[in-house]
Design an enzyme around this catalytic site. Structure first.
Site, PDB file in Angstrom:
ATOM      1  N   HIS A 114       5.337  -5.329  -7.574  1.00 29.55           N
ATOM      2  CA  HIS A 114       6.151  -5.035  -6.155  1.00 29.55           C
ATOM      3  C   HIS A 114       6.207  -6.354  -5.412  1.00 29.55           C
ATOM      4  O   HIS A 114       5.510  -7.126  -5.349  1.00 29.55           O
ATOM      5  CB  HIS A 114       5.142  -4.069  -5.699  1.00 29.55           C
ATOM      6  CG  HIS A 114       5.506  -3.745  -3.966  1.00 29.55           C
ATOM      7  ND1 HIS A 114       5.420  -4.112  -3.214  1.00 29.55           N
ATOM      8  CD2 HIS A 114       6.261  -2.295  -3.848  1.00 29.55           C
ATOM      9  CE1 HIS A 114       5.989  -3.201  -2.111  1.00 29.55           C
ATOM     10  NE2 HIS A 114       6.241  -2.152  -2.603  1.00 29.55           N
ATOM     11  N   ASP A 190      -3.597  -5.369  -7.783  1.00 33.65           N
ATOM     12  CA  ASP A 190      -2.887  -4.420  -6.879  1.00 33.65           C
ATOM     13  C   ASP A 190      -2.976  -2.904  -7.415  1.00 33.65           C
ATOM     14  O   ASP A 190      -2.227  -2.547  -8.356  1.00 33.65           O
ATOM     15  CB  ASP A 190      -1.391  -4.853  -6.978  1.00 33.65           C
ATOM     16  CG  ASP A 190      -0.398  -3.749  -5.983  1.00 33.65           C
ATOM     17  OD1 ASP A 190      -0.940  -2.818  -5.534  1.00 33.65           O
ATOM     18  OD2 ASP A 190       0.863  -4.083  -6.090  1.00 33.65           O
ATOM     19  N   LYS A 216      -1.310   6.434   0.234  1.00 36.04           N
ATOM     20  CA  LYS A 216      -0.493   6.964  -1.120  1.00 36.04           C
ATOM     21  C   LYS A 216      -1.579   7.949  -2.071  1.00 36.04           C
ATOM     22  O   LYS A 216      -1.892   8.876  -1.562  1.00 36.04           O
ATOM     23  CB  LYS A 216      -0.231   5.479  -2.082  1.00 36.04           C
ATOM     24  CG  LYS A 216       0.828   4.607  -1.403  1.00 36.04           C
ATOM     25  CD  LYS A 216       1.323   3.686  -2.224  1.00 36.04           C
ATOM     26  CE  LYS A 216       2.062   2.574  -1.301  1.00 36.04           C
ATOM     27  NZ  LYS A 216       3.503   2.795  -1.648  1.00 36.04           N
ATOM     28  N   CYS A 356      11.338  -2.127  -3.670  1.00 36.61           N
ATOM     29  CA  CYS A 356      10.757  -3.185  -3.393  1.00 36.61           C
ATOM     30  C   CYS A 356      10.314  -4.035  -4.658  1.00 36.61           C
ATOM     31  O   CYS A 356       9.171  -4.659  -4.825  1.00 36.61           O
ATOM     32  CB  CYS A 356       9.373  -2.859  -2.536  1.00 36.61           C
ATOM     33  SG  CYS A 356      10.083  -2.242  -0.964  1.00 36.61           S
TER      34      CYS A 356
HETATM   35  C1  LIG Z   1       2.677  -1.436  -6.832  1.00 35.63           C
HETATM   36  C2  LIG Z   1       2.853  -1.483  -5.271  1.00 35.63           C
HETATM   37  N1  LIG Z   1       2.346  -2.753  -4.564  1.00 35.63           N
HETATM   38  C3  LIG Z   1       2.052  -2.553  -3.106  1.00 35.63           C
HETATM   39  C4  LIG Z   1       2.900  -1.818  -2.524  1.00 35.63           C
HETATM   40  C5  LIG Z   1       2.821  -2.081  -1.115  1.00 35.63           C
HETATM   41  O1  LIG Z   1       2.206  -0.665  -0.352  1.00 35.63           O
HETATM   42  P1  LIG Z   1       2.297  -0.772   1.227  1.00 35.63           P
HETATM   43  O2  LIG Z   1       3.552  -0.627   1.653  1.00 35.63           O
HETATM   44  O3  LIG Z   1       1.191   0.529   1.536  1.00 35.63           O
HETATM   45  O4  LIG Z   1       1.572  -2.033   1.695  1.00 35.63           O
HETATM   46  C6  LIG Z   1       3.533  -0.738  -3.061  1.00 35.63           C
HETATM   47  C7  LIG Z   1       3.942   0.232  -2.001  1.00 35.63           C
HETATM   48  O5  LIG Z   1       5.128   1.130  -2.569  1.00 35.63           O
HETATM   49  C8  LIG Z   1       3.427  -0.708  -4.441  1.00 35.63           C
HETATM   50  O6  LIG Z   1       3.996   0.491  -5.063  1.00 35.63           O
END
Ligand SMILES: Cc1ncc(COP(=O)(O)O)c(C=O)c1O
Length: 398
Positions: A114, A190, A216, A356
């Site tokens: 991401h 992550d 989430k 993203c």
């Molecule tokens: C794999 C991963 N990392 C990081 C994030 C970022 O999360 P947040 O938007 O809650 O900061 C997401 C969000 O969809 C994600 O799917």
């Protein structure tokens, strides 16, 4: 608890829409809202600095929430820092470790990250003249573990996602953590898409740092996240934010930081958010992670079979043991946003776009996908309804 019936009863929205956008954020069960309501209506006060009983109560519940998160991740109480979300957690890691790098040091990650687990490393690498290398993998998102071993050799830091939000692939974080450990590299995970859906154990992973979002998998509110900092880094991790709450003593020209976790939490935290997150984790634990995994697996199996029958290409591992509850697909000839709009007209909420994860889309040579993603409250009947709408859609295109 009957799955998913009893969970659905706690989440009124499940009776109104088919919510398949759990990767973006999950729905909120009543006990989470009630825990936050209780804070805001019954003992609303700031933490740590008050003698009065409301502040004592707020502090008690806030720190109890930290303990619940720590146990959930198999971490120590002091190793848990509340943040805003995964993005903030990962950015803080890059900022707080910056002083440990020298030009030419190597950071290893994957092409499936991401943006929140890519941009902070890219920026750090550019700023300090570091090498940024990517573990090879295929179009399903499977990593080549022998390439991982080669790339991790001599690395200073390894950062990987546990589960991909674009492809649904579950990565081998424990193996990668072991490789990083053997090389003396800092290991960053992550866990945005795994926490609350499957076991996340920082010790088993050998994680030095881990980020997750409360909104989430853990079914908490938005605006609360977690940064796990291994105690081994308490003295070397430089808090990127300092000020109120982070100190033991202050002179006009100097300060002495206090002990973790307060050292890493500057200013008034998201108290209600932390309490809500803890209520979400308790709720998840009452259901049981194994039952959550089993339900999501059942849904993934049915949706992928159904899409195959309709000739709709889907992405991510064909080996469903490696496939979390996130299914990306495309309807040939239609833009992902158009498919999402048609599904919305049929009361089905999915996400569309690049999620993203632009490098993933570029690797696959597509501009985006439609993504259906599940949590334990989703039902097989909902998947059947979705497949019925998809069947009509595919037929209308012929
Ligand atoms: C794999 C991963 N990392 C990081 C994030 C970022 O999360 P947040 O938007 O809650 O900061 C997401 C969000 O969809 C994600 O799917």
């Amino acid at each position: 608890m009957r799955i998913p019936e009893d969970v659905r009863k706690d989440i009124p929205l499940t009776g109104e829409v088919i919510y398949f956008d759990n990767t973006a954020t999950s729905l909120t069960p009543r006990p989470v809202v009630e825990a936050m309501d209780e804070y805001y209506l019954r003992y609303r006060a700031n933490v740590h600095r008050g003698i009065h009983r409301l502040s004592q109560m707020a502090t008690h519940r806030y720190e109890e929430s930290r303990k619940i998160v720590a146990d959930f991740l198999n971490a120590r109480f002091e190793e848990i820092v509340f943040t805003k979300n995964t993005s903030e957690s990962l950015n803080l890691v890059a900022l707080g470790l910056e002083h440990l790098f020298k030009p030419g040091d190597k950071i290893v990650t994957t092409p499936y990250e991401h943006h929140s687990d890519l941009l902070p490393w890219q920026r750090l690498a550019k700023k300090l003249g570091l090498k940024l290398e990517f573990i090879e993998g295929d179009n399903e998102g499977n990593l080549d573990l022998s390439d991982a071993e080669r790339k991790i050799r001599g690395a200073k830091l390894v950062a990987v996602q546990h589960v991909s939000n674009a492809l649904g692939v579950i990565h081998e974080v424990e193996e990668l953590g072991k490789m990083a450990k053997e090389e003396g590299a800092i290991f960053v995970v992550d866990a945005a898409q795994s926490a609350g859906h499957m076991e996340v154990d920082v010790r088993k992973m050998n994680a030095d740092f881990l980020g997750l979002s409360g909104h989430k998998g853990p079914m908490g509110p938005t605006g609360i996240g977690v940064l796990y900092i291994s105690e081994e880094f308490f003295d070397t991790f430089e808090p990127p934010l300092i000020g109120g709450g982070t100190i033991e003593d202050v002179e006009l020209d100097s300060y002495k930081l206090t002990e973790p976790p307060e050292r890493f939490e500057a200013g008034t935290p998201n108290i209600g958010g932390a309490i809500g997150l803890a209520a979400g984790i308790r709720y998840i634990e009452r259901i049981g992670l194994d039952r959550i995994e089993r339900q999501e697996h059942k849904l993934v199996k049915r949706i992928t079979e159904g899409l195959d029958e309709l000739g709709v290409p889907w992405y991510g591992p064909r080996n469903l043991k490696k496939h979390a509850g996130v299914v990306s697909f495309n309807v040939p000839g239609l833009h992902p946003h158009d498919v999402a709009a048609i599904l919305d007209e049929n009361n089905i909420m999915v996400r569309s776009g690049h999620h993203c994860a632009l490098p993933v889309m570029k690797k696959l040579g597509i501009n985006g996908t439609v993504r259906a993603s599940f949590h334990v409250y989703n039902s097989i009947e909902e998947v059947e309804t979705f497949l019925g709408v998809m069947e009509e859609l595919v037929r209308s295109l012929k």
